[in-house]
Design a protein around this motif. Structure first.
Motif, PDB file in Angstrom:
ATOM      1  N   ALA B  71       0.830  -1.208   0.000  1.00  0.00           N
ATOM      2  CA  ALA B  71       0.000   0.000   0.000  1.00  0.00           C
ATOM      3  C   ALA B  71       0.864   1.257   0.000  1.00  0.00           C
ATOM      4  O   ALA B  71       0.373   2.343  -0.274  1.00  0.00           O
ATOM      5  CB  ALA B  71      -0.937   0.001   1.204  1.00  0.00           C
ATOM      6  N   ASP B  72       2.135   1.099   0.296  1.00  0.00           N
ATOM      7  CA  ASP B  72       3.060   2.235   0.263  1.00  0.00           C
ATOM      8  C   ASP B  72       3.553   2.422  -1.162  1.00  0.00           C
ATOM      9  O   ASP B  72       4.378   1.666  -1.659  1.00  0.00           O
ATOM     10  CB  ASP B  72       4.232   1.966   1.207  1.00  0.00           C
ATOM     11  N   THR B  73       3.033   3.449  -1.835  1.00  0.00           N
ATOM     12  CA  THR B  73       3.377   3.633  -3.248  1.00  0.00           C
ATOM     13  C   THR B  73       4.584   4.541  -3.441  1.00  0.00           C
ATOM     14  O   THR B  73       4.993   4.771  -4.573  1.00  0.00           O
ATOM     15  CB  THR B  73       2.191   4.236  -4.020  1.00  0.00           C
ATOM     16  N   SER B  74       5.118   5.055  -2.359  1.00  0.00           N
ATOM     17  CA  SER B  74       6.316   5.887  -2.507  1.00  0.00           C
ATOM     18  C   SER B  74       7.476   5.008  -2.961  1.00  0.00           C
ATOM     19  O   SER B  74       7.550   3.840  -2.592  1.00  0.00           O
ATOM     20  CB  SER B  74       6.660   6.562  -1.181  1.00  0.00           C
ATOM     21  N   PRO B  75       8.357   5.561  -3.780  1.00  0.00           N
ATOM     22  CA  PRO B  75       9.480   4.742  -4.234  1.00  0.00           C
ATOM     23  C   PRO B  75      10.393   4.390  -3.066  1.00  0.00           C
ATOM     24  O   PRO B  75      10.858   5.284  -2.357  1.00  0.00           O
ATOM     25  CB  PRO B  75      10.191   5.635  -5.253  1.00  0.00           C
ATOM     26  N   HIS B  76      10.604   3.129  -2.861  1.00  0.00           N
ATOM     27  CA  HIS B  76      11.503   2.690  -1.789  1.00  0.00           C
ATOM     28  C   HIS B  76      12.005   1.305  -2.143  1.00  0.00           C
ATOM     29  O   HIS B  76      11.460   0.638  -3.011  1.00  0.00           O
ATOM     30  CB  HIS B  76      10.782   2.708  -0.439  1.00  0.00           C
ATOM     31  N   TYR B  77      13.035   0.863  -1.461  1.00  0.00           N
ATOM     32  CA  TYR B  77      13.661  -0.412  -1.795  1.00  0.00           C
ATOM     33  C   TYR B  77      13.207  -1.521  -0.858  1.00  0.00           C
ATOM     34  O   TYR B  77      12.742  -1.265   0.245  1.00  0.00           O
ATOM     35  CB  TYR B  77      15.182  -0.265  -1.742  1.00  0.00           C
ATOM     36  N   HIS B  78      13.376  -2.734  -1.339  1.00  0.00           N
ATOM     37  CA  HIS B  78      12.950  -3.894  -0.564  1.00  0.00           C
ATOM     38  C   HIS B  78      14.093  -4.882  -0.383  1.00  0.00           C
ATOM     39  O   HIS B  78      14.956  -5.029  -1.242  1.00  0.00           O
ATOM     40  CB  HIS B  78      11.777  -4.574  -1.256  1.00  0.00           C
ATOM     41  N   PHE B  79      14.011  -5.543   0.753  1.00  0.00           N
ATOM     42  CA  PHE B  79      14.965  -6.590   1.085  1.00  0.00           C
ATOM     43  C   PHE B  79      14.188  -7.901   1.196  1.00  0.00           C
ATOM     44  O   PHE B  79      13.111  -7.938   1.778  1.00  0.00           O
ATOM     45  CB  PHE B  79      15.642  -6.267   2.424  1.00  0.00           C
ATOM     46  N   ILE B  80      14.733  -8.977   0.622  1.00  0.00           N
ATOM     47  CA  ILE B  80      14.086 -10.287   0.731  1.00  0.00           C
ATOM     48  C   ILE B  80      15.034 -11.232   1.460  1.00  0.00           C
ATOM     49  O   ILE B  80      16.171 -11.439   1.032  1.00  0.00           O
ATOM     50  CB  ILE B  80      13.742 -10.874  -0.650  1.00  0.00           C
ATOM     51  N   CYS B  81      14.563 -11.818   2.543  1.00  0.00           N
ATOM     52  CA  CYS B  81      15.385 -12.755   3.307  1.00  0.00           C
ATOM     53  C   CYS B  81      15.403 -14.099   2.597  1.00  0.00           C
ATOM     54  O   CYS B  81      14.352 -14.681   2.332  1.00  0.00           O
ATOM     55  CB  CYS B  81      14.836 -12.908   4.726  1.00  0.00           C
ATOM     56  N   THR B  82      16.618 -14.588   2.299  1.00  0.00           N
ATOM     57  CA  THR B  82      16.719 -15.859   1.585  1.00  0.00           C
ATOM     58  C   THR B  82      16.447 -17.031   2.516  1.00  0.00           C
ATOM     59  O   THR B  82      16.274 -18.158   2.048  1.00  0.00           O
ATOM     60  CB  THR B  82      18.119 -16.023   0.954  1.00  0.00           C
ATOM     61  N   GLU B  83      16.394 -16.770   3.814  1.00  0.00           N
ATOM     62  CA  GLU B  83      16.093 -17.837   4.775  1.00  0.00           C
ATOM     63  C   GLU B  83      14.596 -18.023   4.923  1.00  0.00           C
ATOM     64  O   GLU B  83      14.081 -19.121   4.773  1.00  0.00           O
ATOM     65  CB  GLU B  83      16.705 -17.512   6.148  1.00  0.00           C
ATOM     66  N   CYS B  84      13.904 -16.938   5.237  1.00  0.00           N
ATOM     67  CA  CYS B  84      12.476 -17.058   5.574  1.00  0.00           C
ATOM     68  C   CYS B  84      11.560 -16.433   4.534  1.00  0.00           C
ATOM     69  O   CYS B  84      10.341 -16.563   4.620  1.00  0.00           O
ATOM     70  CB  CYS B  84      12.198 -16.440   6.941  1.00  0.00           C
ATOM     71  N   GLY B  85      12.126 -15.761   3.543  1.00  0.00           N
ATOM     72  CA  GLY B  85      11.304 -15.204   2.473  1.00  0.00           C
ATOM     73  C   GLY B  85      10.603 -13.908   2.806  1.00  0.00           C
ATOM     74  O   GLY B  85       9.870 -13.372   1.976  1.00  0.00           O
ATOM     75  N   SER B  86      10.788 -13.388   4.002  1.00  0.00           N
ATOM     76  CA  SER B  86      10.076 -12.160   4.358  1.00  0.00           C
ATOM     77  C   SER B  86      10.605 -10.971   3.555  1.00  0.00           C
ATOM     78  O   SER B  86      11.780 -10.925   3.182  1.00  0.00           O
ATOM     79  CB  SER B  86      10.174 -11.891   5.853  1.00  0.00           C
ATOM     80  N   VAL B  87       9.730 -10.048   3.295  1.00  0.00           N
ATOM     81  CA  VAL B  87      10.042  -8.866   2.496  1.00  0.00           C
ATOM     82  C   VAL B  87       9.987  -7.649   3.401  1.00  0.00           C
ATOM     83  O   VAL B  87       8.971  -7.399   4.039  1.00  0.00           O
ATOM     84  CB  VAL B  87       9.030  -8.707   1.344  1.00  0.00           C
ATOM     85  N   ILE B  88      11.075  -6.920   3.468  1.00  0.00           N
ATOM     86  CA  ILE B  88      11.195  -5.829   4.423  1.00  0.00           C
ATOM     87  C   ILE B  88      11.558  -4.533   3.710  1.00  0.00           C
ATOM     88  O   ILE B  88      12.403  -4.527   2.807  1.00  0.00           O
ATOM     89  CB  ILE B  88      12.272  -6.177   5.480  1.00  0.00           C
ATOM     90  N   ASP B  89      10.914  -3.431   4.105  1.00  0.00           N
ATOM     91  CA  ASP B  89      11.246  -2.128   3.528  1.00  0.00           C
ATOM     92  C   ASP B  89      12.636  -1.696   3.935  1.00  0.00           C
ATOM     93  O   ASP B  89      13.051  -1.908   5.077  1.00  0.00           O
ATOM     94  CB  ASP B  89      10.251  -1.065   4.024  1.00  0.00           C
ATOM     95  N   LEU B  90      13.345  -1.070   2.999  1.00  0.00           N
ATOM     96  CA  LEU B  90      14.648  -0.500   3.323  1.00  0.00           C
ATOM     97  C   LEU B  90      14.520   1.013   3.355  1.00  0.00           C
ATOM     98  O   LEU B  90      14.119   1.626   2.370  1.00  0.00           O
ATOM     99  CB  LEU B  90      15.684  -0.909   2.271  1.00  0.00           C
TER     100      LEU B  90
END
Lengths: 131, 131
Positions: B71-90
């Motif tokens: 829902a956050d449409t502002s340009p920002h980067y994402h991190f994906i954990c290769t262990e658990c697959g979670s997607v986190i805002d940077l």
DNA sequence: TTCCTTGCAAATCGTTTGCATAATG
DNA sequence: CATTATGCAAACGATTTGCAAGGAA
């Protein structure tokens, strides 16, 4: 799981090495089939997955819903034309420092990044300008 | 194609705004269904696509074969954990200059880039260290 | 002979779509 | 009333998989 030699795998690898346009599994299938009409799509998928797993080719997930494959396993960037969908190698230095930049803001370990660029390729620019 | 109000769309948008973990369509469906058991998966997909098209949400193609929504449409980067697959805002500044860097090497027009970072998230680092 | 690999077809998964009905403006 | 949105189920496209038969070490 010792690897055994297979003609099909050789053909797939050879085909990929002869192209630099990052074909999809289906394109690989269509082309390899001209030399071996009996090869099955399943075999193509199995070998592409196997070759990617052992690091002999690279699987590209460009977000267009189809996987692309690249025999060039060296780290390099890709450009995707939003007009024609073609995937083109970018001959540019690595911007690996953005991984460090990102790491400063993150609680965890960042080991890499995936980046692809998009826009209009040279050929499509020409066509658009001519209109 | 004038947009009409719909309770389902409101619920989907509201649910997405209340989360910052970039859920998939199926997760949206599972959750919204608790409040409205009659909603269909098709409606969820239709509204996610519609909301993304009009720019009220963002569709993330992270290369894991499933679309994620934000829902956050502002340009920002994402991190994906290769262990658990979670997607986190940077929370980091834009590295938009890499688009210019890439442009210098390219015959065509580069208009943007997509970047995501991967590695091990804070929680998974903790677990791994404890072993 | 062992067991990896193949061809084939069926299965799977995420997503889209056709259609008749319901809801909105 | 005109139209958009819904629920449902069927259709879809890309990819994977089970299985019996074929090929390599």
């Amino acid at each position: 799981m010792a690897l055994k030699h297979s003609r099909q795998r050789d053909m797939i690898k050879a085909f990929l090495m002869g192209r630099k346009d990052h074909p999809t599994a289906d394109v690989v299938y269509m082309n390899v089939r001209q030399e071996n009409p009996n090869i099955s799509l399943g075999t193509v998928y199995r070998n592409l997955t196997l070759l990617a797993d052992i690091g002999e080719i690279q699987r590209l997930r460009l977000g267009d819903g189809v996987d692309h494959f690249d025999a060039d396993t060296s780290p390099h960037y890709h450009f995707i034309c939003t007009e024609c969908g073609s995937v083109i190698d970018l001959e540019m230095e690595s911007v690996e420092q953005i991984t460090e930049t990102a790491g400063k803001y993150f609680n965890g370990r960042i080991t890499g990044h995936v980046t692809y660029f998009y826009g209009t390729c040279g050929a499509c620019c020409k066509v658009l300008n001519a209109q």
